[in-house]
Design a protein around this motif. Structure first.
Motif, PDB file in Angstrom:
ATOM      1  N   LEU A  64       0.820  -1.196   0.000  1.00 16.22           N
ATOM      2  CA  LEU A  64       0.000   0.000   0.000  1.00 16.22           C
ATOM      3  C   LEU A  64       0.854   1.246   0.000  1.00 16.22           C
ATOM      4  O   LEU A  64       2.045   1.205   0.251  1.00 16.22           O
ATOM      5  N   TRP A  66       0.574   5.595   1.135  1.00 12.89           N
ATOM      6  CA  TRP A  66      -0.243   6.524   1.897  1.00 12.89           C
ATOM      7  C   TRP A  66       0.211   7.944   1.641  1.00 12.89           C
ATOM      8  O   TRP A  66       1.340   8.201   1.264  1.00 12.89           O
ATOM      9  N   GLU A  67      -0.723   8.836   1.835  1.00 11.56           N
ATOM     10  CA  GLU A  67      -0.460  10.247   1.656  1.00 11.56           C
ATOM     11  C   GLU A  67      -0.902  10.955   2.929  1.00 11.56           C
ATOM     12  O   GLU A  67      -2.006  10.721   3.423  1.00 11.56           O
ATOM     13  N   THR A  68      -0.038  11.775   3.476  1.00  8.08           N
ATOM     14  CA  THR A  68      -0.393  12.487   4.705  1.00  8.08           C
ATOM     15  C   THR A  68      -0.563  13.966   4.408  1.00  8.08           C
ATOM     16  O   THR A  68       0.202  14.554   3.645  1.00  8.08           O
ATOM     17  N   ILE A  77      -4.332  10.854   7.108  1.00 17.18           N
ATOM     18  CA  ILE A  77      -3.585   9.818   6.377  1.00 17.18           C
ATOM     19  C   ILE A  77      -4.543   9.108   5.442  1.00 17.18           C
ATOM     20  O   ILE A  77      -5.539   8.523   5.870  1.00 17.18           O
ATOM     21  N   GLU A  78      -4.246   9.161   4.138  1.00 21.02           N
ATOM     22  CA  GLU A  78      -5.057   8.472   3.139  1.00 21.02           C
ATOM     23  C   GLU A  78      -4.280   7.254   2.660  1.00 21.02           C
ATOM     24  O   GLU A  78      -3.196   7.376   2.092  1.00 21.02           O
ATOM     25  N   VAL A  79      -4.820   6.068   2.908  1.00 23.69           N
ATOM     26  CA  VAL A  79      -4.167   4.814   2.549  1.00 23.69           C
ATOM     27  C   VAL A  79      -4.796   4.287   1.268  1.00 23.69           C
ATOM     28  O   VAL A  79      -6.018   4.215   1.156  1.00 23.69           O
ATOM     29  N   LYS A  80      -3.961   3.922   0.297  1.00 19.79           N
ATOM     30  CA  LYS A  80      -4.428   3.427  -1.000  1.00 19.79           C
ATOM     31  C   LYS A  80      -3.624   2.193  -1.394  1.00 19.79           C
ATOM     32  O   LYS A  80      -2.549   1.955  -0.878  1.00 19.79           O
ATOM     33  N   SER A  81      -4.153   1.479  -2.376  1.00 21.25           N
ATOM     34  CA  SER A  81      -3.368   0.390  -2.959  1.00 21.25           C
ATOM     35  C   SER A  81      -2.384   0.993  -3.945  1.00 21.25           C
ATOM     36  O   SER A  81      -2.474   2.167  -4.303  1.00 21.25           O
ATOM     37  N   THR A  82      -1.458   0.193  -4.415  1.00 20.74           N
ATOM     38  CA  THR A  82      -0.455   0.657  -5.366  1.00 20.74           C
ATOM     39  C   THR A  82      -0.960   0.626  -6.799  1.00 20.74           C
ATOM     40  O   THR A  82      -0.227   0.981  -7.714  1.00 20.74           O
TER      41      THR A  82
END
Length: 161
Positions: A64, A66-68, A77-82
């Motif tokens: 994964l 993430w963007e903070t 914190i936004e967590v995403k898949s690759t």
């Protein structure tokens, strides 16, 4: 597949064969054809692929990103898949995911033209993505999604290979 790692005309011929006068003479030293050779052999290599863990395996690793961002003294914190898919066509497309360890294709969603779809983290280890165009009228499915013809079955789509 055939092992073509030998030096052409020195250890093997163009097709990967090495030669000797009889089968008992073969050793680790490889050589190409010489006059009087009556036996030949070819090395084969096996390509193996690690079988991915099953979808329901709780020990399966997930990749994964993430963007903070900071907003009003809060850290977001936004967590995403690759993996994300962009629809650069002029028609809506459905995206299906598949992995050898899964029993069937899984629908990820419908992407409108110019939009993108972020693949869910738990499905980002798919080995194949399949794009599809719906066989039925999309507008009628938007108004009445309970219709049988609006199911998420891959049979309801024209799919890519």
């Amino acid at each position: 597949t055939i092992d073509l790692s030998g030096i052409l005309e020195e250890t093997t011929d163009a097709d990967g064969w090495e030669y000797e006068t009889d089968f008992g003479s073969f050793s680790r030293i490889r050589r190409a054809y010489r006059r009087g050779d009556t036996c030949r052999r070819r090395r084969w290599t096996r390509t193996r692929m690690v079988e991915p863990p099953r979808l329901e395996d709780p020990r399966r690793s997930l990749k994964l990103v993430w963007e903070t961002t900071k907003k009003d003294n809060n850290l977001l914190i936004e967590v995403k898949s690759t993996l994300s898919v962009l629809n650069a066509t002029s028609i809506p497309l459905a995206v299906f995911a598949y992995n050898f360890s899964w029993s069937h294709d899984i629908i990820l969603g419908l992407i409108e033209p110019g939009q993108s779809l972020q693949v869910p983290i738990h499905l980002a280890d798919a080995t194949h993505l399949r794009l599809a165009k719906r066989r039925t009228n999309v507008e009628s499915c938007d108004k009445q999604p309970e219709l049988e013809e609006c199911s998420a079955s891959i049979d309801e789509y024209f799919t890519s290979d």
